[in-house]
Scaffold this active site. Sequence first.
Site, short mmCIF file in Angstrom:
data_model
loop_
_atom_site.label_atom_id
_atom_site.label_comp_id
_atom_site.label_asym_id
_atom_site.label_seq_id
_atom_site.Cartn_x
_atom_site.Cartn_y
_atom_site.Cartn_z
CG HIS A 227 -19.89 -4.68 17.02
ND1 HIS A 227 -19.99 -4.92 15.67
CD2 HIS A 227 -18.63 -5.10 17.38
CE1 HIS A 227 -18.86 -5.43 15.22
NE2 HIS A 227 -18.03 -5.55 16.23
CB CYS B 273 -14.88 -3.99 18.44
SG CYS B 273 -15.09 -5.61 17.67
CB SER C 21 -0.92 0.01 1.22
OG SER C 21 -1.77 -1.11 1.23
#
Length: 340
Positions: A243, A130, A40
């Site tokens: 979530h 998370c 990248s």
Amino acid sequence: MGYKVVVVGATGNVGREMLNILSERQFPIDEIAVLASRRSLGTEVSFGDKTLKTQDLATFDFTGWDISLWAVGSEATKEHAPRSAKANCIVIDNSSLYRYDPDIPLVVPEVNPEAVDGYAKKNIIANPNCSTAQMVVALKPLHDRARIKRVVVSTYQSVSGAGKGGMDELWDQTKAVYNPTSNSAPAQFTKQIAFNVIPHIDVFMDDGSTKEEWKMVAETKKIIESSIKVTATCVRVPVFVGHSEAINIEFEDFLDEDEAREILRTAPGILVVDKREDGGYVTPVECVGDYATFISRIRQDSTIENGLNLWCVSDNLRKGAALNAVQIAETLGNRVLKKG
């Protein structure tokens, strides 16, 4: 006077979100570098009104930089983060690599900001999973009032938790439902995710739980209190971002739902939206792009002596990852480094 900040993994979902949040919250920065893998290299990313070109993580010299925010996988972190720590550029890591090291603090600033002080042992601070991050934000103020004995949580986790590939797979499979000639075979997930739910996140462990479920148990104990019993069922759902969690809590002391609601209303990082009417609650699509952890459906659990149920929703790319990392940097600055 500001900080010299490095964002590692700047081309990924979480890395880009870190840059957005650093800009939105006006984190005091004198100089910023964005790093990525060689494949990248040279990719341009946005930071406020600036466009930055990525540099090579493998050859970057961390000497003279203050803080590095990491949003790459455990393998790349394991290889390169120690170079940052050795150069006294404090690592704030979003991978699972360092979360369970007893010498490395695992921090959610609304819950255990004082833990940041332990960074000096290894110059590393870990960001939690998370699904754990939003849950402990909800649990901590209630625990302080009535002491939590046990938590039963079922998660409804968006595909962005699996990265860009997960989001692409949901998109491609959704289109394929209406165009059966398209190739929509599962690749990121074990079964079709479009118009489906999958009770499986991460690898299976010997006791039948998945590693994602184990993470919620271990991290809650480390962040809040080791005596809390936690059992989790983690489910991937066809939602792009955000979530959700259905949380059942058993306390040592009785806690009335109205008092719980008021405690949560005044707790840091939380917004309570809890009306007992159609639409009187928050869903994942409504939390995208927001900093808050939203709490709804607060009610007594009459099946146990001191029980409470609640619904918890948050943007997993923000509070579950990028936002929490930036908040750790802010806490580190306020408590320890004191620049800006």
